[in-house]
Design an enzyme around this catalytic site. Structure first.
Site, PDB file in Angstrom:
ATOM      1  N   GLY A 103       0.025 -17.872  42.177  1.00 15.80           N
ATOM      2  CA  GLY A 103      -0.311 -16.957  43.260  1.00 15.80           C
ATOM      3  C   GLY A 103       0.813 -16.932  44.284  1.00 15.80           C
ATOM      4  N   GLY A 104       0.433 -16.713  45.518  1.00 16.33           N
ATOM      5  CA  GLY A 104       1.420 -16.635  46.589  1.00 16.33           C
ATOM      6  C   GLY A 104       2.241 -17.895  46.750  1.00 16.33           C
TER       7      GLY A 104
ATOM      8  N   GLY B 257      35.711  -1.623  37.556  1.00 15.12           N
ATOM      9  CA  GLY B 257      34.991  -2.121  38.728  1.00 15.12           C
ATOM     10  C   GLY B 257      34.776  -3.621  38.665  1.00 15.12           C
ATOM     11  N   ALA B 258      34.679  -4.144  37.444  1.00 15.05           N
ATOM     12  CA  ALA B 258      34.447  -5.583  37.308  1.00 15.05           C
ATOM     13  C   ALA B 258      35.685  -6.378  37.746  1.00 15.05           C
ATOM     14  CB  ALA B 258      34.073  -5.913  35.870  1.00 15.05           C
TER      15      ALA B 258
HETATM   16  C1  HXC Z   1      -9.565 -25.729  46.049  1.00 20.94           C
HETATM   17  C2  HXC Z   1      -8.917 -26.512  44.011  1.00 20.94           C
HETATM   18  C3  HXC Z   1      -7.996 -25.451  43.881  1.00 20.94           C
HETATM   19  C4  HXC Z   1      -7.907 -24.515  44.924  1.00 20.94           C
HETATM   20  C5  HXC Z   1      -7.855 -26.694  42.135  1.00 20.94           C
HETATM   21  N1  HXC Z   1      -8.794 -27.239  42.912  1.00 20.94           N
HETATM   22  N2  HXC Z   1      -7.349 -25.591  42.694  1.00 20.94           N
HETATM   23  N3  HXC Z   1      -9.685 -26.629  45.089  1.00 20.94           N
HETATM   24  N4  HXC Z   1      -8.701 -24.700  45.997  1.00 20.94           N
HETATM   25  N5  HXC Z   1      -7.059 -23.498  44.876  1.00 20.94           N
HETATM   26  C6  HXC Z   1      -9.573 -28.448  42.647  1.00 20.94           C
HETATM   27  C7  HXC Z   1     -10.553 -28.282  41.501  1.00 20.94           C
HETATM   28  O1  HXC Z   1     -11.735 -27.702  41.956  1.00 20.94           O
HETATM   29  C8  HXC Z   1     -10.748 -29.722  41.096  1.00 20.94           C
HETATM   30  O2  HXC Z   1     -11.620 -30.319  42.029  1.00 20.94           O
HETATM   31  C9  HXC Z   1      -9.370 -30.333  41.302  1.00 20.94           C
HETATM   32  O3  HXC Z   1      -8.693 -29.464  42.217  1.00 20.94           O
HETATM   33  C10 HXC Z   1      -8.548 -30.420  40.050  1.00 20.94           C
HETATM   34  O4  HXC Z   1      -8.573 -29.160  39.406  1.00 20.94           O
HETATM   35  P1  HXC Z   1      -8.887 -28.961  37.863  1.00 20.94           P
HETATM   36  O5  HXC Z   1      -9.229 -27.536  37.683  1.00 20.94           O
HETATM   37  O6  HXC Z   1      -9.872 -29.979  37.401  1.00 20.94           O
HETATM   38  O7  HXC Z   1      -7.472 -29.303  37.231  1.00 20.94           O
HETATM   39  P2  HXC Z   1      -6.742 -28.644  35.993  1.00 20.94           P
HETATM   40  O8  HXC Z   1      -7.707 -28.511  34.853  1.00 20.94           O
HETATM   41  O9  HXC Z   1      -5.513 -29.424  35.792  1.00 20.94           O
HETATM   42  O10 HXC Z   1      -6.380 -27.150  36.467  1.00 20.94           O
HETATM   43  C11 HXC Z   1      -5.495 -26.960  37.526  1.00 20.94           C
HETATM   44  C12 HXC Z   1      -5.461 -25.463  37.952  1.00 20.94           C
HETATM   45  C13 HXC Z   1      -6.938 -24.973  38.189  1.00 20.94           C
HETATM   46  C14 HXC Z   1      -4.839 -24.652  36.813  1.00 20.94           C
HETATM   47  C15 HXC Z   1      -4.613 -25.341  39.166  1.00 20.94           C
HETATM   48  O11 HXC Z   1      -7.594 -25.898  39.057  1.00 20.94           O
HETATM   49  C16 HXC Z   1      -6.998 -23.633  38.820  1.00 20.94           C
HETATM   50  O12 HXC Z   1      -6.870 -22.597  38.134  1.00 20.94           O
HETATM   51  N6  HXC Z   1      -7.222 -23.591  40.147  1.00 20.94           N
HETATM   52  C17 HXC Z   1      -7.347 -22.370  40.880  1.00 20.94           C
HETATM   53  C18 HXC Z   1      -6.014 -21.774  41.054  1.00 20.94           C
HETATM   54  C19 HXC Z   1      -6.052 -20.570  41.941  1.00 20.94           C
HETATM   55  O13 HXC Z   1      -6.625 -19.514  41.570  1.00 20.94           O
HETATM   56  N7  HXC Z   1      -5.560 -20.752  43.183  1.00 20.94           N
HETATM   57  C20 HXC Z   1      -5.557 -19.708  44.149  1.00 20.94           C
HETATM   58  C21 HXC Z   1      -4.289 -18.909  43.849  1.00 20.94           C
HETATM   59  S1  HXC Z   1      -4.138 -17.599  44.932  1.00 20.94           S
HETATM   60  P3  HXC Z   1     -12.579 -31.538  41.713  1.00 20.94           P
HETATM   61  O14 HXC Z   1     -13.750 -31.289  42.559  1.00 20.94           O
HETATM   62  O15 HXC Z   1     -12.883 -31.503  40.235  1.00 20.94           O
HETATM   63  O16 HXC Z   1     -11.801 -32.729  42.131  1.00 20.94           O
HETATM   64  C22 HXC Z   1      -3.167 -18.182  46.096  1.00 20.94           C
HETATM   65  C23 HXC Z   1      -2.974 -17.187  47.133  1.00 20.94           C
HETATM   66  C24 HXC Z   1      -1.916 -17.659  48.062  1.00 20.94           C
HETATM   67  O17 HXC Z   1      -2.694 -19.249  46.076  1.00 20.94           O
HETATM   68  C25 HXC Z   1      -1.425 -16.459  48.780  1.00 20.94           C
HETATM   69  C26 HXC Z   1      -0.340 -16.851  49.695  1.00 20.94           C
HETATM   70  C27 HXC Z   1       0.413 -15.645  50.184  1.00 20.94           C
END
Ligand code: HXC
Length: 520
Positions: free
Chosen positions: A169-170, A404-405
């Site tokens: 994501g971001g 040009g290069a």
């Molecule tokens: C809160 C999160 C989290 C998140 C993971 N966790 N990502 N908690 N916010 N974004 C937590 C899980 O709930 C879990 O909690 C623990 O972290 C470990 O995650 P797992 O899923 O068990 O680990 P894994 O299987 O290794 O997978 C990792 C992962 C997956 C691929 C990152 O967790 C995932 O897809 N997370 C969501 C990613 C996402 O969509 N993020 C937002 C992106 S958008 P527990 O309770 O089990 O300990 C973004 C916008 C930013 O970032 C914009 C900025 C401009």
């Protein structure tokens, strides 16, 4: 012992545990190190002063009042790496997947501000699930603040990102705003939208590594400057990279004692260029024979391979190397090669690293794919970057420098301080064969048989080559400062580099401006 001291020690122990033993075991089982283990590998013994160890989030929604870890999922502090100060940020996947909320983000911003105030590089070890979903807009604001401060630090202190886990994501934009990205092959990925969203949006099926793994970014997108097998190798690459970089833009890059003779001539270079101008040779031969032995450290090795960039040393002084690679598609400049060169030149200029350019380039890559992709826009970046750079710029033309290069690749016309050519250099508007086809077209059309035409073409090509495509026409005008024997390239570059270390900018007077408008 006083109870207050006991409490402190207990809190420290708790903070050291991050998200707890189970999560640490899970991290290890994936072949990954924890944030603290990574820091331990990176920094000099006993040098790390941790900042904000007891920081905690203040979210209460969605059960967050019960999910707290001291440090809030990121370890930050100031340390020494090989004796020099460096600011370290390491996301801790063991707490809520290293996700980024308000306080986590403010620790990162504070770290960048420390780096700016003390003039130390930033090393950001990324391992995070992205914006902490429970914290909503506070998490987004946190990213915004980090991006803003990454930009404030750009060109002031070197910024190195290691991607040692998810970065989605971001979140990808903080590394993208930094100077170098090192990705770990196993378990790290970077993408804007993950596989599930990709499938829902456009029906494409792809897994995480195919979408944004280390190899994809090293070979295809150019996001990863370096790739490593595992966390350990990534950290040793950080140290190696730092050994070529100054701590900040007011410093010179670190000079070392060289045990390679500055007067060393390499006579094999005299025979390196093949008789046939269409035969390739590897520019790595030139680079490695000219630089201090084993000092070349290539950046972006697998991406845009018609160009080569990297750091090296000449008599112990750090230099940035930019080169065409005739062994790969004749060393042509395309969209990606232009981006690779322009960005590297700008980095070197920001951090006082002289640029050595080795030229053997047949021109910009023709065709609709490149034209429609914006080769004009991308190629212009190379012109801009060289013209703008004020560090010493030394150029060696080994063979082709066409069109040009020729101008783009560190020519005298864009402010090259010292432009040398080997006697094998061919400097012309275009390749002799193409030139002969155009200027002698009428004569060629008179040929009665294809054989006769070919014979005439060869004669005219030779004539063009002898009269125009050699270094002496350019040398007669002063566009080439010296025609040199290939074997003496090293001693000559070292002497000129050492003279140019005191270079002062002699600039055309331009009205004050905020910044130029590079064609990004
Ligand atoms: C809160 C999160 C989290 C998140 C993971 N966790 N990502 N908690 N916010 N974004 C937590 C899980 O709930 C879990 O909690 C623990 O972290 C470990 O995650 P797992 O899923 O068990 O680990 P894994 O299987 O290794 O997978 C990792 C992962 C997956 C691929 C990152 O967790 C995932 O897809 N997370 C969501 C990613 C996402 O969509 N993020 C937002 C992106 S958008 P527990 O309770 O089990 O300990 C973004 C916008 C930013 O970032 C914009 C900025 C401009």
């Amino acid at each position: 012992m006083r109870p207050e001291i006991n409490k402190l020690l207990e809190m420290r122990d708790k903070a050291l545990l991050g998200g707890g033993k189970e999560a640490v075991d899970a991290q290890h089982s994936k072949g990954k190190l924890t944030a603290r283990e990574r820091i331990e590998l990176l920094v000099d013994l006993n040098s790390f002063i941790e900042i904000d160890m007891f920081a905690q989030h203040r979210a209460t929604e969605f059960g967050m009042d019960k999910r707290v870890a001291l440090g809030d999922g990121v370890v930050t502090g100031i340390s020494r790496v090989d004796g020099r100060a460096a600011v370290v940020i390491a996301q801790d996947f063991t707490f809520l997947g290293g996700s980024l909320g308000e306080i986590h983000a403010s620790k990162i911003v504070k770290s960048i501000q420390y780096a700016l105030s003390i003039g130390a590089p930033i090393i950001f070890l990324n391992d995070s699930g992205g914006a902490r979903i429970q914290e909503g807009v506070d998490a987004l604001r946190g990213y915004g603040d980090i991006f803003y401060w990454n930009v404030q630090a750009s060109g002031v202190v070197p910024q190195i990102a290691v991607i040692a886990g998810p970065c989605a994501g971001g979140a990808v934009y903080s590394p993208a705003l930094m100077d170098f990205v090192i990705m770990v092959k196993k378990g790290s990925f970077m993408f804007i939208t993950g596989p599930r969203v990709v499938k829902a949006a456009i029906g494409e099926e792809v897994d995480e590594l195919q979408l944004g793994g280390a190899e994809v970014h090293a070979y295809k997108s150019g996001m990863a400057h370096l790739i490593a097998e595992d966390d350990r190798e990534a950290i040793s690459l950080v140290k190696k990279l730092l050994s070529y970089l100054p701590s900040n833009n007011m410093d010179d890059p670190p000079k070392v004692e060289s045990n390679d003779d500055p007067e060393r001539r390499d006579y094999e270079l005299n025979d390196l260029i093949p008789e046939d101008p269409n035969k390739p040779y590897s520019m790595y031969e030139v680079i490695n024979r000219v630089l201090d032995s084993e000092s070349f450290f290539e950046i972006h090795k697998f991406w845009a391979r018609t160009a080569v960039v990297g750091f090296g040393r000449l008599n112990g002084y750090v230099v940035g190397i930019v080169a065409n690679q005739p062994a790969y598609l004749a060393g042509v400049l395309d969209i990606d090669a232009s981006d690779k060169i322009a960005r590297f030149v700008r980095f070197c200029d920001s951090f006082n690293i002289p640029i050595i350019t080795f030229v053997d380039v047949p021109g910009y890559l023709p065709g609709t794919r490149q034209e429609h992709g914006g080769i004009i826009r991308h190629g212009a970046k190379v012109l801009y970057a060289y013209s703008e750079a004020v560090v010493p710029k030394l150029t060696v033309i080994t063979r082709k420098a066409y069109g040009g290069a020729y101008i783009a690749m560190g020519s005298k016309h864009l402010g090259g301080d010292f432009v040398a050519a080997w006697p094998t250099a061919e400097i012309a508007v275009m390749g002799p064969e193409g030139a002969a086809e155009i200027i002698w077209r009428k004569e060629l059309d008179k040929a009665k048989t294809p054989e006769e035409r070919e014979e005439l073409l060869q004669k005219f090509t030779k004539e063009y080559r002898d009269r125009i495509a050699n270094p002496y026409v350019a040398a007669a005008r002063g566009y080439i400062d010296a025609v040199i024997e290939p074997s003496e390239t090293r001693p000559i570059l070292i002497k000129m580099l050492e003279y140019l270390l005191t270079k002062r900018e002699v600039k055309v007077r331009v009205p004050p401006r905020k910044h130029g408008n590079i064609p990004v």
